[in-house]
Design an enzyme around this catalytic site. Structure first.
Site, PDB file in Angstrom:
ATOM      1  N   ARG A  56     -55.591  98.806 -51.713  1.00  0.00           N
ATOM      2  CA  ARG A  56     -54.369  98.022 -51.908  1.00  0.00           C
ATOM      3  C   ARG A  56     -53.353  98.540 -50.881  1.00  0.00           C
ATOM      4  O   ARG A  56     -53.567  99.595 -50.294  1.00  0.00           O
ATOM      5  CB  ARG A  56     -53.863  98.285 -53.343  1.00  0.00           C
ATOM      6  CG  ARG A  56     -52.961  97.220 -53.893  1.00  0.00           C
ATOM      7  CD  ARG A  56     -52.731  97.420 -55.375  1.00  0.00           C
ATOM      8  NE  ARG A  56     -51.902  98.592 -55.667  1.00  0.00           N
ATOM      9  CZ  ARG A  56     -51.747  99.112 -56.860  1.00  0.00           C
ATOM     10  NH1 ARG A  56     -52.338  98.565 -57.909  1.00  0.00           N
ATOM     11  NH2 ARG A  56     -50.994 100.174 -57.051  1.00  0.00           N
ATOM     12  N   ARG A  95     -42.444 104.594 -67.381  1.00  0.00           N
ATOM     13  CA  ARG A  95     -42.896 105.655 -66.477  1.00  0.00           C
ATOM     14  C   ARG A  95     -41.938 106.822 -66.456  1.00  0.00           C
ATOM     15  O   ARG A  95     -42.163 107.789 -65.733  1.00  0.00           O
ATOM     16  CB  ARG A  95     -42.969 105.085 -65.058  1.00  0.00           C
ATOM     17  CG  ARG A  95     -44.318 104.511 -64.701  1.00  0.00           C
ATOM     18  CD  ARG A  95     -44.169 103.869 -63.345  1.00  0.00           C
ATOM     19  NE  ARG A  95     -45.313 104.063 -62.518  1.00  0.00           N
ATOM     20  CZ  ARG A  95     -46.275 103.143 -62.393  1.00  0.00           C
ATOM     21  NH1 ARG A  95     -46.227 102.024 -63.061  1.00  0.00           N
ATOM     22  NH2 ARG A  95     -47.278 103.369 -61.592  1.00  0.00           N
ATOM     23  N   ARG A 122     -60.243 101.200 -53.111  1.00  0.00           N
ATOM     24  CA  ARG A 122     -59.703  99.874 -53.424  1.00  0.00           C
ATOM     25  C   ARG A 122     -58.942  99.243 -52.263  1.00  0.00           C
ATOM     26  O   ARG A 122     -58.954  98.043 -52.077  1.00  0.00           O
ATOM     27  CB  ARG A 122     -58.766 100.001 -54.640  1.00  0.00           C
ATOM     28  CG  ARG A 122     -58.213  98.675 -55.099  1.00  0.00           C
ATOM     29  CD  ARG A 122     -57.373  98.848 -56.322  1.00  0.00           C
ATOM     30  NE  ARG A 122     -56.357  99.876 -56.107  1.00  0.00           N
ATOM     31  CZ  ARG A 122     -55.498 100.262 -57.021  1.00  0.00           C
ATOM     32  NH1 ARG A 122     -55.546  99.733 -58.212  1.00  0.00           N
ATOM     33  NH2 ARG A 122     -54.603 101.185 -56.753  1.00  0.00           N
ATOM     34  N   ARG A 164     -47.740 109.191 -55.136  1.00  0.00           N
ATOM     35  CA  ARG A 164     -47.742 108.547 -56.457  1.00  0.00           C
ATOM     36  C   ARG A 164     -48.199 109.526 -57.532  1.00  0.00           C
ATOM     37  O   ARG A 164     -47.673 109.547 -58.638  1.00  0.00           O
ATOM     38  CB  ARG A 164     -48.641 107.305 -56.429  1.00  0.00           C
ATOM     39  CG  ARG A 164     -47.925 106.088 -55.837  1.00  0.00           C
ATOM     40  CD  ARG A 164     -48.872 105.034 -55.301  1.00  0.00           C
ATOM     41  NE  ARG A 164     -49.816 104.531 -56.252  1.00  0.00           N
ATOM     42  CZ  ARG A 164     -50.993 103.954 -55.907  1.00  0.00           C
ATOM     43  NH1 ARG A 164     -51.315 103.841 -54.635  1.00  0.00           N
ATOM     44  NH2 ARG A 164     -51.804 103.507 -56.823  1.00  0.00           N
ATOM     45  N   LYS A 180     -55.889 101.848 -65.873  1.00  0.00           N
ATOM     46  CA  LYS A 180     -55.005 101.162 -66.824  1.00  0.00           C
ATOM     47  C   LYS A 180     -55.138  99.649 -66.699  1.00  0.00           C
ATOM     48  O   LYS A 180     -55.298  98.946 -67.693  1.00  0.00           O
ATOM     49  CB  LYS A 180     -53.532 101.551 -66.581  1.00  0.00           C
ATOM     50  CG  LYS A 180     -53.239 103.022 -66.673  1.00  0.00           C
ATOM     51  CD  LYS A 180     -51.764 103.310 -66.447  1.00  0.00           C
ATOM     52  CE  LYS A 180     -51.242 102.997 -65.046  1.00  0.00           C
ATOM     53  NZ  LYS A 180     -51.794 103.862 -63.988  1.00  0.00           N
TER      54      LYS A 180
HETATM   55  P1  AP5 Z   1     -56.950 100.324 -61.895  1.00  0.00           P
HETATM   56  O1  AP5 Z   1     -57.459  99.678 -63.125  1.00  0.00           O
HETATM   57  O2  AP5 Z   1     -56.178  99.497 -60.924  1.00  0.00           O
HETATM   58  O3  AP5 Z   1     -56.121 101.645 -62.251  1.00  0.00           O
HETATM   59  P2  AP5 Z   1     -54.591 101.790 -62.590  1.00  0.00           P
HETATM   60  O4  AP5 Z   1     -54.472 102.967 -63.483  1.00  0.00           O
HETATM   61  O5  AP5 Z   1     -54.035 100.483 -63.080  1.00  0.00           O
HETATM   62  O6  AP5 Z   1     -54.082 102.184 -61.136  1.00  0.00           O
HETATM   63  P3  AP5 Z   1     -52.918 101.642 -60.249  1.00  0.00           P
HETATM   64  O7  AP5 Z   1     -53.097 102.309 -58.921  1.00  0.00           O
HETATM   65  O8  AP5 Z   1     -52.804 100.151 -60.279  1.00  0.00           O
HETATM   66  O9  AP5 Z   1     -51.721 102.252 -61.037  1.00  0.00           O
HETATM   67  P4  AP5 Z   1     -50.361 102.651 -60.546  1.00  0.00           P
HETATM   68  O10 AP5 Z   1     -49.780 103.181 -61.796  1.00  0.00           O
HETATM   69  O11 AP5 Z   1     -50.303 103.538 -59.371  1.00  0.00           O
HETATM   70  O12 AP5 Z   1     -49.801 101.273 -59.956  1.00  0.00           O
HETATM   71  P5  AP5 Z   1     -48.883 100.123 -60.544  1.00  0.00           P
HETATM   72  O13 AP5 Z   1     -49.455  98.857 -60.073  1.00  0.00           O
HETATM   73  O14 AP5 Z   1     -48.602 100.306 -61.980  1.00  0.00           O
HETATM   74  O15 AP5 Z   1     -58.217 101.012 -61.181  1.00  0.00           O
HETATM   75  C1  AP5 Z   1     -58.094 101.635 -59.923  1.00  0.00           C
HETATM   76  C2  AP5 Z   1     -59.416 101.439 -59.153  1.00  0.00           C
HETATM   77  O16 AP5 Z   1     -60.464 102.149 -59.862  1.00  0.00           O
HETATM   78  C3  AP5 Z   1     -59.882  99.972 -59.081  1.00  0.00           C
HETATM   79  O17 AP5 Z   1     -60.486  99.761 -57.848  1.00  0.00           O
HETATM   80  C4  AP5 Z   1     -60.900  99.860 -60.238  1.00  0.00           C
HETATM   81  O18 AP5 Z   1     -61.872  98.887 -59.979  1.00  0.00           O
HETATM   82  C5  AP5 Z   1     -61.503 101.249 -60.255  1.00  0.00           C
HETATM   83  N1  AP5 Z   1     -61.904 101.667 -61.610  1.00  0.00           N
HETATM   84  C6  AP5 Z   1     -61.258 101.428 -62.780  1.00  0.00           C
HETATM   85  N2  AP5 Z   1     -61.908 101.983 -63.818  1.00  0.00           N
HETATM   86  C7  AP5 Z   1     -62.996 102.603 -63.286  1.00  0.00           C
HETATM   87  C8  AP5 Z   1     -64.063 103.372 -63.854  1.00  0.00           C
HETATM   88  N3  AP5 Z   1     -64.141 103.632 -65.187  1.00  0.00           N
HETATM   89  N4  AP5 Z   1     -65.002 103.887 -63.035  1.00  0.00           N
HETATM   90  C9  AP5 Z   1     -64.941 103.644 -61.673  1.00  0.00           C
HETATM   91  N5  AP5 Z   1     -63.956 102.910 -61.079  1.00  0.00           N
HETATM   92  C10 AP5 Z   1     -62.996 102.402 -61.875  1.00  0.00           C
HETATM   93  O19 AP5 Z   1     -47.501 100.412 -59.769  1.00  0.00           O
HETATM   94  C11 AP5 Z   1     -47.393 100.289 -58.365  1.00  0.00           C
HETATM   95  C12 AP5 Z   1     -45.983 100.697 -57.930  1.00  0.00           C
HETATM   96  O20 AP5 Z   1     -45.008  99.814 -58.518  1.00  0.00           O
HETATM   97  C13 AP5 Z   1     -45.539 102.093 -58.335  1.00  0.00           C
HETATM   98  O21 AP5 Z   1     -45.986 103.079 -57.435  1.00  0.00           O
HETATM   99  C14 AP5 Z   1     -44.002 101.928 -58.337  1.00  0.00           C
HETATM  100  O22 AP5 Z   1     -43.475 101.968 -57.038  1.00  0.00           O
HETATM  101  C15 AP5 Z   1     -43.819 100.514 -58.882  1.00  0.00           C
HETATM  102  N6  AP5 Z   1     -43.681 100.480 -60.363  1.00  0.00           N
HETATM  103  C16 AP5 Z   1     -44.516  99.857 -61.243  1.00  0.00           C
HETATM  104  N7  AP5 Z   1     -44.099 100.034 -62.516  1.00  0.00           N
HETATM  105  C17 AP5 Z   1     -42.974 100.784 -62.435  1.00  0.00           C
HETATM  106  C18 AP5 Z   1     -42.091 101.317 -63.404  1.00  0.00           C
HETATM  107  N8  AP5 Z   1     -42.287 101.131 -64.725  1.00  0.00           N
HETATM  108  N9  AP5 Z   1     -41.037 102.052 -62.970  1.00  0.00           N
HETATM  109  C19 AP5 Z   1     -40.817 102.262 -61.656  1.00  0.00           C
HETATM  110  N10 AP5 Z   1     -41.613 101.792 -60.680  1.00  0.00           N
HETATM  111  C20 AP5 Z   1     -42.692 101.053 -61.063  1.00  0.00           C
END
Ligand code: AP5
Length: 194
Positions: A138, A97, A136, A149, A22
């Site tokens: 993180r 979410r 990654r 997650r 995403k």
């Molecule tokens: P990336 O692009 O980072 O994927 P993503 O879907 O954004 O994954 P995230 O892990 O960031 O999403 P998330 O939903 O768990 O975390 P968020 O930050 O929103 O890609 C992932 C990896 O794959 C990277 O290394 C990238 O380079 C690689 N990649 C990408 N595309 C690729 C491809 N085509 N081929 C190969 N490799 C590829 O949330 C974090 C935390 O915040 C949550 O757990 C929660 O605690 C809190 N939070 C955030 N928003 C909310 C909300 N709305 N409500 C409640 N809690 C929330």
């Protein structure tokens, strides 16, 4: 709805499980469409890094893989949506979410006389999601937390697929391909050709 993403004020939601790409695709698409990305994950991580009061409240929840409560997230997003750059449109990454978050977003947009144009769902098999996030490294990319997650995504977030499908907004994209191919498919899907 199809094609509205070309109308100068695209309002698009990037949707999918953790690691589906995403954030990666939102950054690429933002450059192509000239709109800002609203990433709730990035906003929360910044609050944690700055030891802001919000960050202190959410750090433990994020580290465990759980979700921050809907009310807090509603406040964070409503505040961000008040910034003037949003007038050109936006890409939402990581919000909503839960169904209550989706209802809050609808209300925020309704009050502005706006609506979402499309919801892009990135489809990636679970094994690949785990592989990507473990690579990654993180802070919340430890395997136990990733599994949590994913569990939270299936229980709380996946129901939104039906919610947005019923509204005719869902665009399903195969996210298990090279980044540039996924980006092209998203653009095609947004034109209503996907
Ligand atoms: P990336 O692009 O980072 O994927 P993503 O879907 O954004 O994954 P995230 O892990 O960031 O999403 P998330 O939903 O768990 O975390 P968020 O930050 O929103 O890609 C992932 C990896 O794959 C990277 O290394 C990238 O380079 C690689 N990649 C990408 N595309 C690729 C491809 N085509 N081929 C190969 N490799 C590829 O949330 C974090 C935390 O915040 C949550 O757990 C929660 O605690 C809190 N939070 C955030 N928003 C909310 C909300 N709305 N409500 C409640 N809690 C929330």
């Amino acid at each position: 709805m199809a094609g509205e993403a070309d109308n100068g004020t695209p309002r698009i939601l990037m949707f999918g499980p953790p690691g589906s790409g995403k954030g990666t695709q939102a950054a690429l698409l933002a450059r192509r469409l000239g709109v800002p990305v609203i990433s709730t994950g990035d906003m929360l991580r910044q609050a944690v890094a700055e030891s802001a009061p919000l960050g202190e409240r959410v750090a433990r929840i994020m580290a465990s893989g759980g979700l921050v409560d809907d009310e807090t997230m509603g406040e964070v997003v409503a505040e961000r949506m008040g910034h003037p750059d949003i007038r050109s449109g936006f890409l939402l990454d990581g919000y909503p979410r839960t169904v209550p978050q989706a209802e809050t977003l609808e209300l925020i947009l309704q009050q502005r006389g706006e609506a979402l144009d499309a919801v892009v769902l990135l489809d990636v098999p679970e094994g690949e999601l785990v592989r990507r996030t473990l690579n990654r490294r993180r802070d919340d990319d430890d395997e136990t937390v990733i599994r949590e997650r994913l569990r939270v995504y299936r229980n709380k977030t996946e129901p939104l697929i039906g919610y947005y499908r019923d509204q005719g907004l869902l665009r399903l994209v195969d996210g298990d391909r090279p980044v540039s191919e996924v980006a092209e498919e998203i653009l095609t899907a947004l034109k209503g050709e996907g």
